[in-house]
Design a protein around this motif. Structure first.
Motif, PDB file in Angstrom:
ATOM      1  N   THR A 262       1.045  -1.636  -0.254  1.00  0.00           N
ATOM      2  CA  THR A 262       0.059  -0.158   0.034  1.00  0.00           C
ATOM      3  C   THR A 262       0.770   1.260   0.046  1.00  0.00           C
ATOM      4  OG1 THR A 262      -1.926  -1.027   1.002  1.00  0.00           O
ATOM      5  CG2 THR A 262      -1.803   1.358   1.170  1.00  0.00           C
ATOM      6  N   ALA A 263       0.843   2.385  -0.654  1.00  0.00           N
ATOM      7  CA  ALA A 263       1.342   3.619  -1.079  1.00  0.00           C
ATOM      8  C   ALA A 263       0.389   4.869  -1.591  1.00  0.00           C
ATOM      9  CB  ALA A 263       2.578   2.832  -2.387  1.00  0.00           C
ATOM     10  N   ALA A 264      -0.305   5.031  -0.738  1.00  0.00           N
ATOM     11  CA  ALA A 264      -0.969   5.884   0.045  1.00  0.00           C
ATOM     12  C   ALA A 264       0.384   7.241  -0.519  1.00  0.00           C
ATOM     13  CB  ALA A 264      -1.552   5.821   0.797  1.00  0.00           C
ATOM     14  N   GLN A 265      -0.488   8.672  -0.359  1.00  0.00           N
ATOM     15  CA  GLN A 265       0.555   9.581  -0.437  1.00  0.00           C
ATOM     16  C   GLN A 265      -0.897  10.757   0.313  1.00  0.00           C
ATOM     17  OE1 GLN A 265       1.402  10.959  -4.186  1.00  0.00           O
ATOM     18  NE2 GLN A 265       3.461   9.591  -4.350  1.00  0.00           N
ATOM     19  N   ALA A 266       0.315  10.966   1.673  1.00  0.00           N
ATOM     20  CA  ALA A 266      -0.607  11.886   2.778  1.00  0.00           C
ATOM     21  C   ALA A 266      -0.491  13.315   1.700  1.00  0.00           C
ATOM     22  CB  ALA A 266       0.237  12.564   3.683  1.00  0.00           C
ATOM     23  N   GLY A 267      -2.413  13.619   2.084  1.00  0.00           N
ATOM     24  CA  GLY A 267      -2.488  14.843   1.145  1.00  0.00           C
ATOM     25  C   GLY A 267      -3.180  14.243   0.045  1.00  0.00           C
ATOM     26  N   ALA A 268      -2.746  13.380  -0.963  1.00  0.00           N
ATOM     27  CA  ALA A 268      -3.520  13.650  -1.950  1.00  0.00           C
ATOM     28  C   ALA A 268      -4.289  12.171  -2.136  1.00  0.00           C
ATOM     29  CB  ALA A 268      -1.990  12.641  -3.046  1.00  0.00           C
ATOM     30  N   THR A 269      -3.097  10.754  -1.764  1.00  0.00           N
ATOM     31  CA  THR A 269      -4.476   9.962  -1.819  1.00  0.00           C
ATOM     32  C   THR A 269      -5.158   9.724  -0.077  1.00  0.00           C
ATOM     33  OG1 THR A 269      -2.505   7.964  -1.945  1.00  0.00           O
ATOM     34  CG2 THR A 269      -3.746   9.696  -3.985  1.00  0.00           C
ATOM     35  N   ALA A 270      -4.618  10.169   0.554  1.00  0.00           N
ATOM     36  CA  ALA A 270      -4.844   9.666   1.968  1.00  0.00           C
ATOM     37  C   ALA A 270      -5.003  11.032   3.397  1.00  0.00           C
ATOM     38  CB  ALA A 270      -3.797   8.932   2.445  1.00  0.00           C
ATOM     39  N   PRO A 271      -5.823  11.125   4.051  1.00  0.00           N
ATOM     40  CA  PRO A 271      -5.713  11.905   4.777  1.00  0.00           C
ATOM     41  C   PRO A 271      -4.967  12.639   4.309  1.00  0.00           C
ATOM     42  CG  PRO A 271      -7.439  10.685   5.326  1.00  0.00           C
ATOM     43  CD  PRO A 271      -5.863   9.926   4.672  1.00  0.00           C
ATOM     44  N   ALA A 272      -4.195  14.345   4.938  1.00  0.00           N
ATOM     45  CA  ALA A 272      -2.870  14.400   5.066  1.00  0.00           C
ATOM     46  C   ALA A 272      -2.696  14.851   7.083  1.00  0.00           C
ATOM     47  CB  ALA A 272      -2.861  16.523   5.254  1.00  0.00           C
TER      48      ALA A 272
END
Length: 507
Positions: A262-272
């Motif tokens: 899992t490689a979510a990105q904070a503020g883009a594809t996941a909460p900041a």
């Protein structure tokens, strides 16, 4: 007491002692992590409970048909709105039945590692499309030759415990040829545990045939798989990716261990917010575990929850930040708290040059992940430029950095001998120092790491030796390795058979 001290005589003998490797490696891979805990017990529970709520009430969307049927068969619920929901009891069942430890085999069994528990290993990952050229010091497109060279180089580095391709051969345009030639580079140039990725599910079976050739015959690879697959079946936020899910099915069919990333990105594809990020990312990685549980409960899977950060001012990926350090440490803590083999990603500097930014960002992120007990720390060697670049010199420097990290993880052994009561008495009552004493020499052999790249000379000696910086020293070492280390881990017969059946693009 005086008779117990003992001395070693002769300057030449002392110099030889310093040049020789220690009798006992003071900082081997597999040291114990887990002392750094950025989350309290109540924090862990709240994040986990939020992840359970997300899976139960929001669920996961875009579920491929085959997986949809398998998930419903184990107790998941279709909410009638295109999403599959997971009752908390089902999530806990998947966690309870998950593989807690398993072996990542090397073709050389001496290089195999045990994943899980609280042991820490550094390894590689990434898909850099550029290589930092050792001659020009400027980035250029990565090539298949670079991949072979990176594989040869890391084969000599003790602290790269497994090798995944660090760069993409941009000179191989066909995806199938790319996957085939990537695996061939690993087979030819290293016997460590390896990992690769598969663009499409239909590429898995023929590549397993190549692995069988290296393993000794049809069906041999699956008996002792020495290559795992890196797969990203979850697309943030909270949906499955069909092609990657298909690859998971094929890998399980052929007994290939998997890292579900899992490689979510904070503020883009996941909460900041960091807490919100951790809750969503945990839910998504649990979604991968539920997928594996539906296909084959207990199948070897690295719980690869990789929190990634972007610079919210520009949207650029930021791999070397303090937020990356604490998020990946927290991810490792969460995974270990659940008893799952943890994978995190650290040491992904944003620096382009091998400079102070490079060292600072790699140091803080990698040691945080290690202290938190990340079982497998990906991207930890050679990666630069926010994962867009890979560096030969970086591999060499990072290997030495990892030795220092392992030494820090090893900690301090408090024993009667180490407390040194008699040694202190001897020094005070006799010569007034500890130089030359047997107690000191024993510690020198056992307790201290001596770098080969870091410069500890005084300024005058450094200047007399050419005033070289770390980049220059690492470049020299990398060139020495690449000029001398040309392994042939495939027999001529194996290589000939592979070349006759696959489009191998290196001579």
């Amino acid at each position: 007491m005086a008779g117990q001290r003992g001395k070693r005589g002769g300057r030449l003998e002392r110099l030889a002692q310093r040049a020789a490797k220690p009798a006992v490696d003071p900082c081997p891979p597999g040291q114990i992590g887990g002392t750094y805990k950025p989350l309290s017990d109540s924090d862990l529970r709240r994040i986990y409970d939020t992840a359970l709520d997300l899976l139960e009430k929001l669920g996961i969307g875009e579920v491929p048909d085959r997986l949809h049927a398998d998930l419903l068969a184990i107790g998941a619920i279709d909410n009638g709105k295109g999403r599959v929901l997971f009752p908390p009891a089902l999530v806990e069942e998947a966690i309870d039945q998950a593989a807690k430890t398993f072996t990542l085999h090397g073709r050389d069994s001496e290089r195999s590692i045990e994943v899980g528990g609280n042991k820490v290993y550094f390894g590689t990952g990434g898909a850099a499309v550029q290589t930092l050229d050792m001659d020009s010091g400027i980035y250029r497109p990565s090539t298949l030759e670079d991949l072979h060279d990176f594989t040869r180089l890391q084969d000599t580095l003790a602290n790269v415990s497994w090798f995944t391709r660090c760069c993409v051969a941009t000179d191989v345009p066909d995806n199938y040829d790319l996957d085939v030639n990537t695996v061939f580079a690993l087979l030819k140039n290293t016997t460590k545990p390896t990992a690769t990725s598969f663009t499409l599910a239909e590429y898995v079976a023929p590549i397993v045939e190549m692995l069988d050739i290296a393993a000794g015959g049809p069906g041999e690879f699956s008996k002792r798989p020495f290559m795992k697959a890196h797969i990203s079946p979850m697309i943030s936020p909270m949906r499955y990716g069909e092609d990657a899910v298909d690859v998971v099915y094929e890998c399980i069919k052929h007994n290939i261990p998997i890292s579900c990333i899992t490689a979510a990105q904070a503020g883009a594809t996941a909460p900041a917010t960091l807490a919100g990020f951790l809750a969503q990312s945990l839910a998504e990685t649990l979604g991968s575990l539920l997928m594996v549980h539906a296909i084959q409960p207990g199948y070897p899977m690295v719980f690869s929850n990789w929190p990634l950060v972007i610079d919210l001012r520009t949207g650029a990926f930021s791999g070397g930040s303090g937020e990356t350090a604490v998020l990946n440490a927290a991810s490792a803590q969460l995974s270990n708290w659940l008893g799952l083999p943890s994978g995190v990603a650290c040491s992904m500097t944003d620096a382009k040059a091998i400079d102070a930014q490079y060292g600072m960002e790699k140091g803080i992120t990698s040691i945080a992940a290690a202290l938190a007990g990340g079982n497998l720390i990906y991207e930890s060697s050679g990666m630069t430029a926010s994962l867009l670049g890979a560096s030969f010199e970086g591999f060499v420097l990072d290997d030495e950095m990892h030795s220092n990290t392992y030494r820090a993880l090893r900690g301090i052994e408090v024993t009667d001998e180490n407390l040194g009561f008699e040694a202190i008495c001897n020094a005070v009552l006799e010569e007034g120092h500890f130089l030359g004493g047997q107690h000191t020499y024993a510690a020198m052999e056992r307790d201290y790491f001596y770098p080969t790249l870091a410069d500890r000379n005084e300024p005058r000696t450094w200047a007399e030796n050419g005033a070289q910086d770390a980049w220059g020293r690492a470049k020299t070492k990398a060139r020495e390795i690449l000029s001398s280390h040309n392994p042939a881990y495939l027999t001529p017969q194996q290589e000939q058979e592979i070349r006759s059946r696959f489009n191998i693009l290196v001579s």
